[in-house]
Design a protein around this motif. Structure first.
Motif, PDB file in Angstrom:
ATOM      1  N   THR A  52     -89.578 -62.568  47.315  1.00  0.00           N
ATOM      2  CA  THR A  52     -88.693 -63.722  47.455  1.00  0.00           C
ATOM      3  C   THR A  52     -87.283 -63.267  47.783  1.00  0.00           C
ATOM      4  OG1 THR A  52     -90.012 -64.915  45.835  1.00  0.00           O
ATOM      5  CG2 THR A  52     -87.796 -65.750  46.209  1.00  0.00           C
ATOM      6  N   PHE A  69     -87.939 -77.124  35.307  1.00  0.00           N
ATOM      7  CA  PHE A  69     -89.112 -76.725  36.080  1.00  0.00           C
ATOM      8  C   PHE A  69     -89.335 -75.225  35.897  1.00  0.00           C
ATOM      9  CE2 PHE A  69     -92.395 -76.920  39.179  1.00  0.00           C
ATOM     10  CZ  PHE A  69     -92.398 -75.660  39.744  1.00  0.00           C
ATOM     11  N   THR A  70     -90.506 -74.882  35.385  1.00  0.00           N
ATOM     12  CA  THR A  70     -90.827 -73.460  35.205  1.00  0.00           C
ATOM     13  C   THR A  70     -92.311 -73.232  35.393  1.00  0.00           C
ATOM     14  OG1 THR A  70     -90.652 -71.557  33.719  1.00  0.00           O
ATOM     15  CG2 THR A  70     -91.094 -73.663  32.665  1.00  0.00           C
ATOM     16  N   THR A  71     -92.677 -72.032  35.872  1.00  0.00           N
ATOM     17  CA  THR A  71     -94.092 -71.673  35.948  1.00  0.00           C
ATOM     18  C   THR A  71     -94.376 -70.531  34.967  1.00  0.00           C
ATOM     19  OG1 THR A  71     -93.569 -70.176  37.759  1.00  0.00           O
ATOM     20  CG2 THR A  71     -94.366 -72.365  38.370  1.00  0.00           C
ATOM     21  N   LEU A 130     -83.901 -70.564  47.958  1.00  0.00           N
ATOM     22  CA  LEU A 130     -84.944 -69.565  47.726  1.00  0.00           C
ATOM     23  C   LEU A 130     -85.860 -69.581  48.944  1.00  0.00           C
ATOM     24  CD1 LEU A 130     -84.559 -68.547  44.852  1.00  0.00           C
ATOM     25  CD2 LEU A 130     -86.716 -69.588  44.220  1.00  0.00           C
ATOM     26  N   GLY A 169     -90.805 -69.743  29.922  1.00  0.00           N
ATOM     27  CA  GLY A 169     -89.605 -70.036  30.718  1.00  0.00           C
ATOM     28  C   GLY A 169     -88.885 -71.267  30.201  1.00  0.00           C
ATOM     29  N   MET A 170     -87.591 -71.349  30.544  1.00  0.00           N
ATOM     30  CA  MET A 170     -86.784 -72.508  30.159  1.00  0.00           C
ATOM     31  C   MET A 170     -86.662 -73.459  31.341  1.00  0.00           C
ATOM     32  SD  MET A 170     -84.690 -72.724  27.266  1.00  0.00           S
ATOM     33  CE  MET A 170     -83.075 -73.121  27.913  1.00  0.00           C
ATOM     34  N   GLY A 171     -86.760 -72.907  32.548  1.00  0.00           N
ATOM     35  CA  GLY A 171     -86.621 -73.732  33.741  1.00  0.00           C
ATOM     36  C   GLY A 171     -85.203 -74.238  33.949  1.00  0.00           C
ATOM     37  N   MET A 172     -84.215 -73.542  33.404  1.00  0.00           N
ATOM     38  CA  MET A 172     -82.829 -73.999  33.564  1.00  0.00           C
ATOM     39  C   MET A 172     -82.014 -73.058  34.455  1.00  0.00           C
ATOM     40  SD  MET A 172     -82.415 -76.878  32.244  1.00  0.00           S
ATOM     41  CE  MET A 172     -80.635 -77.048  32.264  1.00  0.00           C
ATOM     42  N   LEU A 174     -82.246 -71.715  37.567  1.00  0.00           N
ATOM     43  CA  LEU A 174     -81.910 -72.101  38.945  1.00  0.00           C
ATOM     44  C   LEU A 174     -81.109 -73.396  38.974  1.00  0.00           C
ATOM     45  CD1 LEU A 174     -85.114 -71.186  41.004  1.00  0.00           C
ATOM     46  CD2 LEU A 174     -82.911 -70.008  40.953  1.00  0.00           C
ATOM     47  N   ALA A 175     -81.414 -74.322  38.062  1.00  0.00           N
ATOM     48  CA  ALA A 175     -80.668 -75.596  38.021  1.00  0.00           C
ATOM     49  C   ALA A 175     -79.193 -75.324  37.708  1.00  0.00           C
ATOM     50  CB  ALA A 175     -81.276 -76.530  36.981  1.00  0.00           C
ATOM     51  N   GLY A 212     -85.875 -62.386  39.846  1.00  0.00           N
ATOM     52  CA  GLY A 212     -86.493 -61.365  40.700  1.00  0.00           C
ATOM     53  C   GLY A 212     -87.214 -60.330  39.856  1.00  0.00           C
ATOM     54  N   GLU A 251     -88.307 -60.648  36.775  1.00  0.00           N
ATOM     55  CA  GLU A 251     -89.458 -61.244  36.079  1.00  0.00           C
ATOM     56  C   GLU A 251     -90.636 -61.431  37.039  1.00  0.00           C
ATOM     57  OE1 GLU A 251     -87.593 -64.695  34.430  1.00  0.00           O
ATOM     58  OE2 GLU A 251     -86.817 -63.596  32.694  1.00  0.00           O
ATOM     59  N   ASP A 305     -86.567 -59.543  46.102  1.00  0.00           N
ATOM     60  CA  ASP A 305     -87.510 -58.874  45.201  1.00  0.00           C
ATOM     61  C   ASP A 305     -88.839 -58.661  45.915  1.00  0.00           C
ATOM     62  OD1 ASP A 305     -89.511 -61.031  44.609  1.00  0.00           O
ATOM     63  OD2 ASP A 305     -87.780 -62.049  43.711  1.00  0.00           O
ATOM     64  N   GLY A 343     -93.793 -63.869  44.687  1.00  0.00           N
ATOM     65  CA  GLY A 343     -93.422 -64.944  45.604  1.00  0.00           C
ATOM     66  C   GLY A 343     -93.629 -66.297  44.948  1.00  0.00           C
ATOM     67  N   VAL A 388     -88.178 -75.979  42.375  1.00  0.00           N
ATOM     68  CA  VAL A 388     -87.776 -74.883  41.470  1.00  0.00           C
ATOM     69  C   VAL A 388     -86.338 -75.056  40.967  1.00  0.00           C
ATOM     70  CG1 VAL A 388     -89.376 -73.143  42.356  1.00  0.00           C
ATOM     71  CG2 VAL A 388     -87.134 -73.389  43.427  1.00  0.00           C
TER      72      VAL A 388
HETATM   73  N1  LIG Z   1     -87.671 -64.587  42.504  1.00  0.00           N
HETATM   74  C1  LIG Z   1     -88.621 -65.496  42.263  1.00  0.00           C
HETATM   75  N2  LIG Z   1     -89.897 -65.255  42.636  1.00  0.00           N
HETATM   76  C2  LIG Z   1     -90.877 -66.147  42.382  1.00  0.00           C
HETATM   77  N3  LIG Z   1     -90.667 -67.335  41.779  1.00  0.00           N
HETATM   78  C3  LIG Z   1     -89.416 -67.637  41.400  1.00  0.00           C
HETATM   79  C4  LIG Z   1     -88.331 -66.745  41.616  1.00  0.00           C
HETATM   80  N4  LIG Z   1     -87.220 -67.325  41.150  1.00  0.00           N
HETATM   81  C5  LIG Z   1     -87.582 -68.515  40.637  1.00  0.00           C
HETATM   82  N5  LIG Z   1     -88.900 -68.717  40.785  1.00  0.00           N
HETATM   83  C6  LIG Z   1     -89.659 -69.914  40.363  1.00  0.00           C
HETATM   84  O1  LIG Z   1     -88.729 -70.915  39.967  1.00  0.00           O
HETATM   85  C7  LIG Z   1     -88.997 -71.324  38.623  1.00  0.00           C
HETATM   86  C8  LIG Z   1     -87.710 -71.766  37.957  1.00  0.00           C
HETATM   87  O2  LIG Z   1     -86.836 -70.680  37.761  1.00  0.00           O
HETATM   88  P1  LIG Z   1     -85.691 -70.798  36.678  1.00  0.00           P
HETATM   89  O3  LIG Z   1     -84.972 -72.082  36.878  1.00  0.00           O
HETATM   90  O4  LIG Z   1     -84.882 -69.563  36.698  1.00  0.00           O
HETATM   91  O5  LIG Z   1     -86.453 -70.922  35.293  1.00  0.00           O
HETATM   92  P2  LIG Z   1     -87.375 -69.842  34.528  1.00  0.00           P
HETATM   93  O6  LIG Z   1     -86.984 -68.486  35.033  1.00  0.00           O
HETATM   94  O7  LIG Z   1     -87.021 -70.031  33.089  1.00  0.00           O
HETATM   95  O8  LIG Z   1     -88.779 -70.221  34.844  1.00  0.00           O
HETATM   96  C9  LIG Z   1     -89.673 -70.127  37.997  1.00  0.00           C
HETATM   97  O9  LIG Z   1     -90.459 -70.479  36.881  1.00  0.00           O
HETATM   98  C10 LIG Z   1     -90.523 -69.613  39.158  1.00  0.00           C
HETATM   99  O10 LIG Z   1     -91.693 -70.383  39.300  1.00  0.00           O
END
Ligand SMILES: Nc1ncnc2c1ncn2[C@@H]1O[C@H](COP(=O)(O)OP(=O)(O)O)[C@@H](O)[C@H]1O
Ligand SMILES: [Mg+2]
Length: 290
Positions: A279, A244-246, A271, A250-253, A255-256, A195, A197, A226, A230, A239
């Motif tokens: 979000t 998976f990261t945008t 989410l 990011g590590m993309g770990m 949420l997993a 949130g 970030e 947050d 979004g 996600v």
């Molecule tokens: N609060 C949020 N608002 C917008 N996008 C989010 C939010 N939380 C997660 N995401 C999306 O989910 C992806 C994966 O999140 P996460 O697994 O925590 O890895 P990371 O934070 O390292 O990218 C993020 O890169 C983002 O695209």
């Protein structure tokens, strides 16, 4: 007449100001007071540093624990392979022995292979057992309400640096939950970090994060809201995929790992876009009697 200016002149006289006995006394007194206050601050700093180190150690442990689930899955996968090989080697050995002229050399080969497969499976199982002894999650009933406050405290410095305000109603009631406190705290911390970030492009002063709870029947819901950028609703499930990261770094770990922690507690993690932008992350857990 306000006594303060005189008092300050007495402890901090302008240059050339004569110091009489009274002023000397006041100065000595104020010096002692300052020394005492510095000592108190040093103690507080020590305590804070100690707490921080403790929290870091706990988080490191939580990270190891959350890898545990992934490890179990990979070990189950690995053990299945030698077990299948054991079976086919045993069948082959039997076939060599059941011939009219049994082929003992081939049967021995098959038995040697069986022994090697069994050893491999045992090694894998032993490493799993060693880890389980070290790291198995300890589930117990604990107060998630107090844990939310702890998480908020833990994040204070990080969010201060990110100019993010975290709101949590201080009257959060006791919320008994059964599980591993540190793991659930890590999951919530991951959601808060995401949130925070997501709001880094918002002007300072508009980076507001809300941590809230809701009782719904037999469930307890924790919301992290947050006002960030979004996310694309088409990616609502992606996600949660590992890696998976945008984000550029990011590590993309997060949420997993968080979802696997929540699922280990018979809960759910979702989410959703908020109607007015930003979000909402919702963590649902079964309620427990205290
Ligand atoms: N609060 C949020 N608002 C917008 N996008 C989010 C939010 N939380 C997660 N995401 C999306 O989910 C992806 C994966 O999140 P996460 O697994 O925590 O890895 P990371 O934070 O390292 O990218 C993020 O890169 C983002 O695209
Ligand atoms: Mg993250």
């Amino acid at each position: 007449m306000n006594a303060e200016p005189d008092f300050f002149r007495s402890i901090c006289p302008p240059p050339g100001w004569p110091l009489d006995a009274d002023r000397h006394g006041a100065l000595a007194h104020e010096n002692a007071r300052l020394r005492e206050s510095l000592a108190r601050q040093a103690t507080r700093l020590d305590e804070t540093e100690h707490k921080l180190r403790h929290a870091q150690a706990e988080l490191a442990r939580a990270n190891r624990l959350s890898l545990y689930g992934e490890l179990v899955a990979s070990i189950v996968h690995e053990v299945a392979q030698p077990v299948t090989a054991l079976d086919s080697a045993a069948r082959a050995g039997l076939r060599w022995l059941e011939r009219d002229e049994p082929n003992v050399a081939r049967a021995r080969e098959a038995l040697t292979h069986i022994s090697a497969c069994a050893n491999r499976a045992r090694t894998i199982i032993e490493s799993l057992r060693a880890r389980a002894r070290e790291d198995a999650p300890g589930f117990a009933v604990f107060d998630l309400g107090a844990s939310l406050r702890e998480v908020a405290d833990l994040a204070t410095h990080t969010f201060g640096a990110m100019k993010v305000t975290l709101r949590l109603d201080p009257r959060v009631p006791p919320l008994p939950v059964r599980g591993e406190r540190v793991l659930l705290q890590q999951a919530i911390l991951n959601l808060l970090m995401n949130g925070a970030e997501a709001m880094q492009d918002r002007p300072e002063g508009q980076r507001e994060l809300v941590l809230d709870w809701e009782l719904a029947g037999d469930s307890l819901r924790i919301h992290v809201d947050d006002r960030g950028e979004g996310f694309d609703p088409a990616l609502a499930e992606r996600v949660f995929e590992p890696l998976f990261t945008t984000k550029p770094s990011g590590m993309g770990m997060g949420l997993a790992i968080s979802r696997s922690i929540v699922q280990a507690h018979q809960g759910q993690l979702l989410l959703a876009p908020r109607p007015d932008g930003g979000t909402r992350a919702t963590l649902t857990l079964p309620r427990t009697a205290a």
